[in-house]
Design a protein around this motif. Structure first.
Motif, PDB file in Angstrom:
ATOM      1  N   CYS A   1      -1.095   3.259   8.712  1.00  0.00           N
ATOM      2  CA  CYS A   1      -2.218   2.804   7.889  1.00  0.00           C
ATOM      3  C   CYS A   1      -3.010   1.715   8.602  1.00  0.00           C
ATOM      4  O   CYS A   1      -2.500   1.043   9.491  1.00  0.00           O
TER       5      CYS A   1
ATOM      6  N   TYR B   1       0.827  -1.206   0.000  1.00  0.00           N
ATOM      7  CA  TYR B   1       0.000   0.000   0.000  1.00  0.00           C
ATOM      8  C   TYR B   1       0.864   1.261   0.000  1.00  0.00           C
ATOM      9  O   TYR B   1       0.564   2.232  -0.695  1.00  0.00           O
TER      10      TYR B   1
ATOM     11  N   GLY C   1     -14.712   1.123   1.240  1.00  0.00           N
ATOM     12  CA  GLY C   1     -13.581   2.056   1.141  1.00  0.00           C
ATOM     13  C   GLY C   1     -13.899   3.374   1.805  1.00  0.00           C
ATOM     14  O   GLY C   1     -13.089   3.937   2.545  1.00  0.00           O
ATOM     15  N   LYS C   2     -15.154   3.855   1.519  1.00  0.00           N
ATOM     16  CA  LYS C   2     -15.550   5.139   2.110  1.00  0.00           C
ATOM     17  C   LYS C   2     -15.602   5.054   3.629  1.00  0.00           C
ATOM     18  O   LYS C   2     -15.171   5.968   4.337  1.00  0.00           O
TER      19      LYS C   2
ATOM     20  N   LYS D   1     -12.189   4.960   5.096  1.00  0.00           N
ATOM     21  CA  LYS D   1     -11.562   6.283   5.059  1.00  0.00           C
ATOM     22  C   LYS D   1     -12.114   7.171   6.182  1.00  0.00           C
ATOM     23  O   LYS D   1     -11.368   7.915   6.824  1.00  0.00           O
TER      24      LYS D   1
ATOM     25  N   THR E   1     -10.404   6.077   9.326  1.00  0.00           N
ATOM     26  CA  THR E   1      -9.002   6.492   9.432  1.00  0.00           C
ATOM     27  C   THR E   1      -8.875   8.010   9.550  1.00  0.00           C
ATOM     28  O   THR E   1      -7.995   8.496  10.257  1.00  0.00           O
ATOM     29  N   ASP E   2      -9.772   8.717   8.856  1.00  0.00           N
ATOM     30  CA  ASP E   2      -9.690  10.187   8.936  1.00  0.00           C
ATOM     31  C   ASP E   2      -9.816  10.675  10.370  1.00  0.00           C
ATOM     32  O   ASP E   2      -9.052  11.519  10.819  1.00  0.00           O
TER      33      ASP E   2
ATOM     34  N   SER F   1      -6.185   2.003   4.216  1.00  0.00           N
ATOM     35  CA  SER F   1      -6.340   3.457   4.199  1.00  0.00           C
ATOM     36  C   SER F   1      -5.313   4.031   5.175  1.00  0.00           C
ATOM     37  O   SER F   1      -5.031   3.438   6.213  1.00  0.00           O
ATOM     38  N   SER F   2      -4.753   5.177   4.799  1.00  0.00           N
ATOM     39  CA  SER F   2      -3.733   5.760   5.689  1.00  0.00           C
ATOM     40  C   SER F   2      -4.392   6.692   6.694  1.00  0.00           C
ATOM     41  O   SER F   2      -5.438   7.277   6.443  1.00  0.00           O
TER      42      SER F   2
ATOM     43  N   ARG G   1      -6.223   0.984  -3.298  1.00  0.00           N
ATOM     44  CA  ARG G   1      -6.493   0.729  -1.898  1.00  0.00           C
ATOM     45  C   ARG G   1      -6.908  -0.712  -1.635  1.00  0.00           C
ATOM     46  O   ARG G   1      -6.819  -1.177  -0.511  1.00  0.00           O
ATOM     47  N   THR G   2      -7.401  -1.362  -2.670  1.00  0.00           N
ATOM     48  CA  THR G   2      -7.807  -2.744  -2.430  1.00  0.00           C
ATOM     49  C   THR G   2      -6.903  -3.680  -3.212  1.00  0.00           C
ATOM     50  O   THR G   2      -6.473  -3.371  -4.323  1.00  0.00           O
TER      51      THR G   2
END
Lengths: 114, 640
Positions: free
Chosen positions: B214, B178, B229-230, B233, B236-237, B203-204, B185-186
């Motif tokens: 990550c 990654y 994915g969303k 994110k 992780t955000d 995700s980082s 991302r996948t």
């Protein structure tokens, strides 16, 4: 009138004894012995040159006083040439013999003018 | 969702439609989706005969009307199948929308829970544990892992796996994939993923520069989708800020621990340095070491031991921090024992020894130390010194301006087998030697200007008439005034040595025994002179005592033992800081003397004896005589 000539020869014997080193109880007898001999020979004027004497104690002093005493009895004297070292002059001042012995400079051994 | 699934809800609508067509003469009515019958009325379907087919291209629905051949109904049938299709499609969209809303709601609630939980996790480990557990649950996968790369440290790796934990190396391999390609991302198993990982989404975490972190979720049945994915994110955000805080917290704790260790190191170092300085007659010594904020490498030592010269040394290990402090401690220890236990201590030998003992340690870390070693012979005031790159060393005397004693030799710990050299200076009354570390001349002011050696010389000239402490304090104050608000960058250490009397006295004594003979009398006098000179007694006093001793011993030989009698005299001579004491013991005849009545004979009487005791009384401050156990004891004391 022819010249009258009268001569008197003054023969003064002065024994200058120059000492170098310590004049203490250990050394004094040797000095006494020597001076006894001079006195017996009729010498009455002595100069002790103490310039190089490094140390003088009461035994050394006594040896010189002994000579002085006998010399004066015969109208002689003992004079000193002053020692450079404090260890030698200290006792002369302390015993006030600096007022008894006449001290002279080395140059005064022979009377002035000669 | 296939429309057929929605049909049961609309069975009645279909039956109503079919009934209308039956009334119009149809045998049966069928509805097909992509060629498959999804509804028929009546159920018994006529397999043959004429049929009218109406088709909706948008949905792929078809209406088959058996037994109808009147083409005037074609457009009606087409409109009906189109309506039916649109209704079912709307229905389908509604269903999807509802499902998505429900799912979103679930996830939002989960995310909220996660956020609340992470707020309480202030330690990195707790936070990463929470993140891996929750993210794998939220994304409905069997495992999750987090990797945090910190500069200069091994990465932190944490995982949560419902099955057997994967080896850390596998997780790091996935994180590396990654890191190399953060836009992708996948990853799916295709030979690239490590063993045990079928698919992964990563995700980082947005953290500060120099740190990369990550979060990866792996092994989901089926594939990870865009919403996954969303969601990841979103996780992780918000976790990034938390991780940043946790890392800062961890660093603060580590720093506090290091600070505590540093404080301890500083205490150890301070304890190594002499806490008290020797007090010597005629020599004033003062030494101060002011460490900079960090532990440093400055050291000094002062050693005054009986029958040895005074030894002092000062050094500065290159660098700062713990390495310098450790080397300083070792160097100080070697020097400390060298100056105390070497049989004969000469400055260059101390440096030779330091270099020999410490070279390997210094070479191993590429460091070295500058050092100055001085020895002061107390009786003679002769200073010997050897200077291994130490600067500045200033020497000032009442008659000469302060001058710099150049560092003639290289620092310790550089060359194997280097031989150091000693130099000497005869010190006298009022002389001052100041050995300093470069923390003095290299101090800077707010403008960045260095104090320099010339200013030090000027200051020393102003201060040199003061005591050693006043000189030290004055120099430190001058530096501090000059530096202003500029922080102290380096340790400041100095040793000040000042000669405050012409000769220093240390208590020394000697014993000797002579036989009671004139020829032995010189030995005690010589011993007295030698001892008195070595101990620094005044010349005048030594002379007086010499004469008194001579007179006393002559008296003992003459009177106690009498001429020729054998016997011994024990003599003890002590030279103290302000007096000389002479003590004799003999087993001869008791002295028949009243000391009080002794006085100097009149020289005019030309007596040939009787001066000795009077001279002794005259020269000495105290004279005492005691007869005890057949032993005569005389004690003469002379002060100054």
């Amino acid at each position: 009138m022819p010249l009258q000539i009268q001569t008197i020869e003054h023969m003064i014997r002065i024994m200058v004894i120059t000492l170098d080193g310590r004049l203490d109880a250990f050394e004094a007898p040797a000095l006494r012995q020597k001076c006894d001999k001079f006195l017996a020979d009729g010498l009455i004027h002595f100069v002790f040159d103490l310039t190089e004497v490094t140390m003088l104690d009461s035994a050394g002093l006594a040896a010189m006083v002994s000579v002085l005493k006998r010399a004066r009895l015969k109208n002689g004297d003992v004079r000193l040439i002053w020692p450079r070292a404090e260890a030698a002059s200290r006792i002369l001042k302390l015993t006030r013999f600096d007022q008894v012995f006449i001290s002279i400079e080395a140059s005064q051994v022979i009377p002035q003018g000669f | 969702m296939p429309l057929a699934d929605l049909l049961p809800l609309h069975q009645q609508d279909f039956q109503a439609l079919a009934a209308t067509w039956l009334r119009l003469g149809a045998d049966s009515v069928c509805l097909l989706e992509n060629g498959q019958v999804i509804a028929a009325y009546p159920l018994k379907q006529s397999q043959d005969g004429q049929k009218l087919v109406a088709r909706d291209a948008a949905t792929g629905l078809e209406l088959h009307l058996y037994g109808v051949n009147n083409h005037q109904w074609q457009s009606n049938a087409e409109m009906q199948v189109k309506l039916f299709g649109r209704m079912l499609t709307s229905e389908n969209e509604m269903e999807a929308l509802t499902a998505s809303l429900v799912e979103t709601q679930d996830r939002l609630v989960a995310l909220y829970d996660l956020t609340r939980a992470t707020r309480r996790a202030i330690e990195v480990d707790d936070l990463l544990a929470l993140l891996t557990v929750e993210s794998s649950r939220l994304l409905d996968a069997s495992g999750a892992f987090a990797v945090v790369y910190l500069p200069g440290q091994a990465p932190i790796v944490r995982q949560h796996h419902s099955q057997k934990a994967l080896p850390e190396a596998h997780l790091l391999a996935a994180a590396t994939l990654y890191r190399r390609d953060p836009n992708r991302r996948t990853f799916k198993d295709g030979g690239t993923l490590p063993v045990g990982m079928r698919n992964v989404i990563m995700s980082s975490l947005p953290v500060r520069d120099q740190v990369f972190a990550c979060l990866g979720v792996f092994n989901k049945s089926g594939d990870f989708t865009a919403p996954d994915g969303k969601l990841l994110k979103a996780i992780t955000d918000q976790a990034g800020a938390k991780l940043d805080n946790a890392l800062l917290y961890q660093e603060a704790i580590q720093r506090a621990r290091i600070d505590a260790e540093m404080n301890l190191a500083r205490q150890v170092q301070t304890a190594l340095l002499p806490q008290t300085l020797p007090k010597l007659d005629g020599i004033d010594i003062h030494a101060v070491s002011i460490p900079a904020l960090e532990v440093g490498g400055d050291f000094f030592d002062v050693a005054a031991m009986p029958n040895r010269p005074l030894v002092f040394l000062l050094g500065d290990v290159t660098g700062k921090g713990l390495p310098a402090a450790l080397l300083m401690s070792m160097t100080h220890t070697v020097a400390h024992s060298a100056v105390r236990y070497m049989p004969f201590v000469a400055p260059h030998q101390v440096l030779d020894r330091l270099n020999k003992d410490m070279l390997d340690d210094y070479s191993a870390v590429g460091m070295f130390t500058t050092a100055f070693v001085g020895t002061l012979d107390l009786p003679s005031r002769k200073l010997m010194y050897s200077n291994a790159g130490q600067s500045p060393i200033l020497y000032a005397s009442p008659t000469h301006q302060p001058q710099l004693l150049e560092a003639a030799d290289i620092p310790v710990g550089v060359f194997d087998g280097y031989t150091y050299t000693s130099h000497s200076i005869q010190l006298s009354l009022g002389d001052v030697l100041v050995a300093m570390t470069d923390g003095f001349n290299e101090s800077r002011n707010e403008a960045g200007e260095m104090f320099g050696i010339e200013r030090l010389k000027d200051e020393l000239q102003k201060l040199q008439r003061g005591s050693a402490r006043e000189i030290a304090d004055g120099l430190l104050a001058a530096i501090s005034t000059f530096a202003g608000n500029h922080p102290q960058d380096d340790d400041r250490t100095l040793v000040v040595l000042k000669i405050t009397s012409e000769k220093g006295i240390t208590a020394m004594q000697t014993n000797l025994t002579i036989s009671a003979q004139y020829e032995q009398l010189r030995l005690p006098a010589a011993a007295l002179r030698e001892l008195g000179t070595r101990a620094g007694a005044p010349e005048e006093i030594i002379g007086l005592c010499e004469l008194a001793l001579q007179e006393l011993l002559t008296n003992l030989v003459d009177h106690a033992y009498g001429k020729g009698l054998a016997g011994q005299i024990h003599i003890n001579i002590r030279v103290e800081p302000a007096h000389i004491q002479i003590k004799t013991e003999d087993s001869g005849q008791p002295a028949q003397i009243n000391l009080d009545s002794v006085s100097m004979p009149d020289p005019g009487a030309l007596m040939e004896g009787g001066y000795g005791m009077a001279i002794i009384k005259n020269l000495m401050d105290d004279v005492s005589y005691r007869r005890e156990n057949d032993l005569n004891t005389w004690v003469l004391t002379r002060r100054w």
